[in-house]
Write an enzyme that holds these catalytic residues in place. Structure first.
Site, PDB file in Angstrom:
ATOM      1  N   GLU A 137      -0.858   1.956 -22.027  1.00  0.00           N
ATOM      2  CA  GLU A 137      -0.949   2.449 -20.659  1.00  0.00           C
ATOM      3  C   GLU A 137       0.251   2.082 -19.786  1.00  0.00           C
ATOM      4  O   GLU A 137       0.664   2.877 -18.940  1.00  0.00           O
ATOM      5  CB  GLU A 137      -2.231   1.913 -19.997  1.00  0.00           C
ATOM      6  CG  GLU A 137      -3.526   2.389 -20.636  1.00  0.00           C
ATOM      7  CD  GLU A 137      -3.804   3.864 -20.392  1.00  0.00           C
ATOM      8  OE1 GLU A 137      -3.090   4.476 -19.568  1.00  0.00           O
ATOM      9  OE2 GLU A 137      -4.720   4.400 -21.036  1.00  0.00           O
TER      10      GLU A 137
ATOM     11  N   SER B 246     -47.010  30.050 -35.444  1.00  0.00           N
ATOM     12  CA  SER B 246     -47.555  31.298 -34.906  1.00  0.00           C
ATOM     13  C   SER B 246     -47.131  31.587 -33.475  1.00  0.00           C
ATOM     14  O   SER B 246     -47.378  32.696 -32.979  1.00  0.00           O
ATOM     15  CB  SER B 246     -49.085  31.280 -34.996  1.00  0.00           C
ATOM     16  OG  SER B 246     -49.495  31.275 -36.347  1.00  0.00           O
TER      17      SER B 246
END
Length: 687
Positions: A98, A369
């Site tokens: 960084e 179903s």
């Protein structure tokens, strides 16, 4: 000659005067700049820094504007730790990737900025940045994420103030305790505990290099989400540490090859309401709407949603009341207003602390179903079948794929009913009738309609599709049944209505719902009328009909591992699923849990809403039929039933099996005994 010499001397004097004037101008400008710089430095040194931006948490709001959750909480995800209690490897890794010159600059890396400008100009794109740790800290602490020149200027000012007021170690310590490491963890101590279950002081070289890579993109580089991306960035950081002389190439290679032992993300214990809904909204905001995760976590946003807390509590109570004595049994409930697409309630599991897996979006469950209504709607809307169409319910060997394959389904409990029509087939959930239907209509046509209704999971074009063998999610089923409830119109589900920033500026507003007419209203109503019989005598949902005091339609579904009830009223389309995560078989009692959850939830959620019948659109006709023949009933028919049809598909032949007189169709005005109070009301409305 003398004249020439005088001219030269005069020119020299003029040149000296001009140089002197220029010098005086530069001197004056320099003094002015020094004074201004001194004044600015004095001002910045004396001025107080603002309140840290990260102390403002984004809120999740219900439909009524009630705060129900936050997307950030220091109580659970932040733990400050001194610099000397952070692994040196983590510090070295962070600085290497960084800000390598952190201890040498005054908050701004001028060489790095120049280098970044050259690289970006060469690539004609922003491929390299030059923000120092101090700049990043200033940005995270005090600023929003808007990209404006004023924000850049403020960032520079706050950076200078931090460098003036704090030492380098203090800035570095504050940075490591502030930076976001993903999954709600702020600071290296919270991150170390969440990812590895240890303190920041105990992090190894491999673990440090892994964690140092996460802040660049907390979602993209999270080892929980994207392990390949995380490992690629870990290698980059280890190489950077070699370049800075912190470690050797051999150490880097060993660290990269080390197999890390991760633990599951720590459970959130904020006491937020509707945690599964909160997690779903987080996913929508980041992955669908494109908001930055760190902005969501600490940007002070307000997220206005469709969730109705009274409805949500009704859903949670219904699930809890039915499954309180089943410690391993899981459930899901999703309820949508079919008219607007608004998600009103969402329960992704029985216990969020035990499992954060959201079963509402699980696409590994067979609907059984409950899928049949989609197929029957396709049959009705295509005019290939009507509610009076009959098939024989008996053991059958079906041939398909040009007679190259066979399929032999069975009814539950080997119960067969003989010659039945569509209403009887739906009420009894007859599998033989269903397979006959899909072979009549065509599986491809059923799949096409399913897609239009909101089914996005893969569907296999085979006869068993009629019995719900292709897995789908409860979310998809509630969406699809919403089309039936909404007179054939599909409205895409929505959870987020509006997002504002900390100054109430609108960052996002959901577009107005645009209903799509998927099937004609008459077909949707005829199917609705048929699905009401599921909750009447002989229907698979009849055992909970006494708990529902309003017109309701739906379908049950049961497999060896899954129990469903998907149903709707005019106001809500709701899918309920019950099962085990590990695929454990359901017992008889467990397979009956979905229906009472649906019934309790529906009644409680709508207790303040007067019962409404389903609106009857144009293009629907009702006639009395003789149940035995399926023809128009006469006065001589010993029994008769009222049935609805899409106009033009109703039977035209009159029953002649009873009596000696010329058969005359029974007028609709003559009513038979009603099955329920709302059937009376509905028939009165139809007449």
């Amino acid at each position: 000659m003398q004249a020439m010499q005088r001219l030269v001397r005069s020119s020299r004097r003029g040149s000296h005067r001009r140089r002197f004037l220029i010098f005086k101008c530069f001197l004056a400008c320099g003094v002015t700049m020094l004074i201004a710089s001194g004044a600015l430095i004095f001002y910045l040194y004396q001025a107080d820094l603002p309140l840290a931006y990260s102390d403002r948490h984004s809120q999740l709001l219900s439909r009524q504007g009630e705060a129900i959750a936050v997307f950030s909480s220091s109580d659970r995800s932040r733990s400050n730790v001194a610099l000397n209690h952070i692994s040196p490897y983590l510090i070295q890794a962070t600085l290497a990737v960084e800000d390598r010159h952190f201890y040498d600059h005054f908050g701004f890396d001028l060489k790095g900025m120049a280098r970044a400008v050259l690289v970006n100009l060469k690539e004609m794109n922003k491929v390299q940045g030059a923000s120092t740790l101090t700049q990043q800290l200033a940005r995270n602490l005090y600023l929003s994420h808007e990209r404006t020149w004023s924000r850049k200027l403020k960032e520079a000012m706050y950076t200078a103030q931090l460098e003036m007021k704090l030492g380098k170690d203090e800035i570095l310590q504050m940075y490591l305790n502030e930076i976001y490491y993903g999954h709600g963890a702020y600071g290296i101590e919270a991150a170390a505990q969440m990812y590895f279950g240890k303190s920041a002081e105990q992090l190894s070289l491999a673990e440090s290099a892994m964690l140092a890579g996460v802040p660049k993109g907390p979602t993209y580089y999270s080892p929980f989400n994207q392990m390949k991306n995380a490992k690629d960035r870990q290698r980059l950081i280890l190489n950077a540490m070699v370049e800075t002389g912190n470690i050797t190439e051999l150490q880097a290679e060993k660290a990269y090859e080390e197999i890390l032992q991760f633990q599951s993300p720590k459970l959130r214990t904020t006491g937020d309401q509707a945690p599964y809904f909160r997690d779903y909204v987080r996913n929508v905001i980041i992955n669908e709407l494109g908001f930055d995760e760190s902005l969501l976590e600490n940007g002070g946003l307000k997220i206005y949603t469709t969730l109705d807390m009274e409805t949500q509590k009704a859903a949670e109570l219904a699930v809890a009341s039915e499954l309180k004595d089943s410690p391993e049994l899981e459930a899901a409930l999703i309820s949508i207003d079919p008219r607007s697409g608004h998600i009103k309630a969402l329960v992704g599991g029985v216990n969020y602390v035990r499992s954060q897996y959201n079963h509402v979006f699980a696409t590994t469950r067979q609907p059984g179903s409950t899928f049949k209504p989609i197929m029957y709607l396709s049959a009705l809307s295509s005019r290939k079948m009507t509610s009076a169409s009959k098939f024989s319910s008996q053991p059958t060997l079906f041939h398909y794929d040009n007679n190259r394959k066979t399929y032999s389904p069975k009814n539950f409990g080997d119960k067969y009913l003989g010659e039945i029509d569509m209403r009887q087939a739906i009420a009894a959930s007859d599998n033989i009738y269903a397979v006959n239907t899909i072979l009549t209509v065509g599986a491809d046509q059923v799949i096409e309609l399913g897609r239009k209704m909101g089914i996005t999971s893969p569907l296999n074009a085979v006869p068993s599709l009629a019995l719900g063998t292709s897995p789908v999610s409860p979310f998809e089923m509630a969406t699809a049944f919403g089309v039936i409830s909404n007179q054939g119109k599909q409205v895409k589900p929505v959870a987020v209505l509006k997002i504002t920033d900390d100054e109430d500026r609108i960052l996002y507003e959901a577009p107005s719902a645009a209903p799509e007419q998927v099937v004609e209203p008459a077909a949707a109503y005829v199917l609705t009328h048929l699905l009401e019989s599921v909750f009447e005598a002989g229907g698979t949902g009849n055992r909970v009909s006494a708990d529902i005091k309003r017109p309701v339609a739906g379908k049950t579904g049961t497999t060896s591992t899954d129990a469903w009830l998907v149903g709707f009223t005019p106001e809500l389309s709701t899918a309920v699923w019950v099962g085990y995560d590990k695929g454990k078989m359901l017992g008889t009692a467990e397979s009956r849990k979905a229906a009472p959850i649906f019934a309790k939830y529906t009644e409680k959620a709508l207790e303040k809403v007067p019962p409404k019948i389903f609106p009857i659109p144009d293009g629907v006709v009702s006639v009395y039929l003789d149940p035995a023949t399926g023809k128009l009933a006469t006065e001589d028919c010993p029994s008769k039933k009222l049935e609805v049809f899409i106009e033009g598909t109703e039977p035209t032949e009159t029953c002649d099996a009873h009596g000696d007189k010329e058969p005359e169709p029974l007028p609709v005005e003559e009513k038979t005994q009603s099955r329920s109070w709302w059937s009376d009301l509905k028939r009165w409305w139809m007449d």
